[in-house]
Scaffold this active site. Sequence first.
Site, PDB file in Angstrom:
ATOM      1  N   LYS A 276     -24.750  -8.929  11.908  1.00 37.86           N
ATOM      2  CA  LYS A 276     -25.902  -9.715  11.889  1.00 37.86           C
ATOM      3  C   LYS A 276     -27.010  -8.770  11.514  1.00 37.86           C
ATOM      4  CE  LYS A 276     -25.371 -13.028  15.743  1.00 37.86           C
ATOM      5  NZ  LYS A 276     -25.325 -14.102  15.161  1.00 37.86           N
ATOM      6  N   ARG A 350     -16.364 -20.262  18.042  1.00 43.62           N
ATOM      7  CA  ARG A 350     -15.366 -21.283  17.660  1.00 43.62           C
ATOM      8  C   ARG A 350     -13.658 -20.565  17.780  1.00 43.62           C
ATOM      9  NH1 ARG A 350     -17.803 -22.613  12.243  1.00 43.62           N
ATOM     10  NH2 ARG A 350     -19.762 -21.583  13.140  1.00 43.62           N
TER      11      ARG A 350
HETATM   12  N1  BES Z   1     -24.033 -16.937  18.552  1.00 45.54           N
HETATM   13  C1  BES Z   1     -24.297 -17.279  17.439  1.00 45.54           C
HETATM   14  C2  BES Z   1     -25.060 -18.542  17.211  1.00 45.54           C
HETATM   15  C3  BES Z   1     -26.566 -18.454  17.893  1.00 45.54           C
HETATM   16  C4  BES Z   1     -27.549 -18.233  16.852  1.00 45.54           C
HETATM   17  C5  BES Z   1     -26.588 -18.418  18.966  1.00 45.54           C
HETATM   18  C6  BES Z   1     -28.854 -18.017  17.409  1.00 45.54           C
HETATM   19  C7  BES Z   1     -28.033 -18.440  19.592  1.00 45.54           C
HETATM   20  C8  BES Z   1     -28.926 -18.005  18.992  1.00 45.54           C
HETATM   21  C9  BES Z   1     -23.041 -17.421  16.552  1.00 45.54           C
HETATM   22  O1  BES Z   1     -21.953 -16.823  16.993  1.00 45.54           O
HETATM   23  C10 BES Z   1     -23.071 -17.256  15.146  1.00 45.54           C
HETATM   24  O2  BES Z   1     -23.495 -16.298  14.805  1.00 45.54           O
HETATM   25  N2  BES Z   1     -23.066 -18.194  14.258  1.00 45.54           N
HETATM   26  C11 BES Z   1     -23.144 -18.281  12.939  1.00 45.54           C
HETATM   27  C12 BES Z   1     -21.926 -19.006  12.267  1.00 45.54           C
HETATM   28  C13 BES Z   1     -22.016 -18.932  10.724  1.00 45.54           C
HETATM   29  C14 BES Z   1     -21.529 -17.636  10.528  1.00 45.54           C
HETATM   30  C15 BES Z   1     -21.157 -19.954  10.109  1.00 45.54           C
HETATM   31  C16 BES Z   1     -24.602 -18.858  12.399  1.00 45.54           C
HETATM   32  O3  BES Z   1     -25.238 -19.600  13.192  1.00 45.54           O
HETATM   33  O4  BES Z   1     -25.232 -18.139  11.789  1.00 45.54           O
HETATM   34 MN    MN Z   2     -21.655 -14.927  15.721  1.00 46.84          MN
END
Ligand code: BES
Ligand code: MN
Length: 497
Positions: A276, A350
């Site tokens: 990230k 997931r």
């Molecule tokens: N934990 C994150 C989602 C999240 C984002 C939770 C902001 C709380 C606040 C999740 O694991 C994630 O990173 N999701 C990605 C999925 C994508 C790579 C398909 C996302 O939402 O960017």
């Molecule tokens: Mn994630």
Amino acid sequence: MITHSLSTKALLDQQHQDALALFVTKDNLATDELKRVEQDFFPGLQEFMRKQKFTGAAGSSISVQIHKDGQPVQLFILGLGARPATVEQYRRACGQLIRVAERVQCTKVAVLLPQVTDVNADVQTIAKETSLITRMAAYYFDYYIAEKKQLDFDLTYVLPAADEKEFEIGFAEGAIIGDSVNEARFWVDAPAEFLNPLELASYAHKIAKKYNLAITEFKEADIVRMGMGGLAAVSKGSDRDCHLVILEYRAPVKDAPTVAFVGKGITFDSGGLSIKPAQHMETMKEDMSGAAAVLAAIDALAQLKPNVNVLAVMPLSENLPSGKATKPGDIIRFYNGVTAEVRNTDAEGRLILADALAYTVKHYKPDAIIDVATLTGACSYALGPFFTGMMSQHKELSDRVQKSADRTGDRVWPLPFDDDYKVAVKSKVADICNIGSSKYRAGAITAGFFLQHFVNDTPWVHLDIAGTAYDVPDISYYRDGATGTAIRLLIDVARSW
Ligand code: BES
Ligand code: MN
Ligand code: ZN
């Protein structure tokens, strides 16, 4: 900490308090109590409220100092809006009470509870919400601060009617629920280095021991051996063991149905090798909010003893990059045999939920599953911070969840969950892919369809709390940081089954 006691003595006859508080609606600023205040303690009070433009609007408050028994005493007047106020308006007024009391550092407060005609709720609900919300509002994550921010409140609830028994039941319920919500908020707010998978599992053990709940725990070696390839893949980059923890509450009645609560427990989400950007990572200790919610819910339910069996299922892991981490393009196999292409290691929630759901379905055959997960940024963009995304194809179960949401204030909003989206998680090289094809967009919904491969035909609701779990603005009974969202809802679903 909040301690409370009940009193049937009139508000203005209360002694040894540093503040007195009462609620007013827009329809009546000249209540019997305020008339008496004007007469005996604060001549010109009505005029003063007019000058301050205090109308009793929802969310507003005013405080005045009066002299009583030779002492200065603060009087808090809290606006509920038009009569009858909604329960949510009452909650926010209770939050406001704590905020005002904090500001003037009053910790011994007598509160006259509103009449049932002023709030659209029965006596027991008013009592429950009062003790629950004052607790939530008083929470502060000051564990690492020498000078504690959290005040110890000593609240005396002045009853407007004689139904003492109903008030007492409500207060006791609210205390249990409020304490469990705050317990979860502490886990979420605690830094990831402390609140790691092992630590969260140890809290589960403490709760199991305290209430004599059955607990099953698998560690990383078991998880790999059992073929839970999703949980194992996410954990590979971390030096810490992943865990799958399952707590079981047994109803006191025979042949009770079983509801399974499954919560995402990523104690820190760096994104893994699909790392990230720094700003998105800053609050990723919150990524175990789903696991915290199901654990806190079963903690409360073990005390409230509903007539339904409850499972709390928590896959716990860290998502970190390293020389051993899962790589984009890797293909994994889950507990139920389904395979997935891991195109993006940041779509890890997931993967761990997939194994947890498959295991739950196979070994417990629950009558319903509700999963709770900080799953997608897309959901938080779609709905913002005030509503959790709800996805389901089971009308009866989603109606139950919707009703509990409306009752408790843990609000949900349904997202379309139509089979048209299903194809978005197809893969050319495995059964499914862990990110949705970009032409379908709708990242919250496609994540939901990924999970669908692991619930078979069990009635199922998916709750995406990515927007609601942390840093929700403007609500008086929250603060920066964890909200404890979905706990009140889950408890209500079980109790109203
Ligand atoms: N934990 C994150 C989602 C999240 C984002 C939770 C902001 C709380 C606040 C999740 O694991 C994630 O990173 N999701 C990605 C999925 C994508 C790579 C398909 C996302 O939402 O960017
Ligand atoms: Mn994630
Ligand atoms: Zn995550």
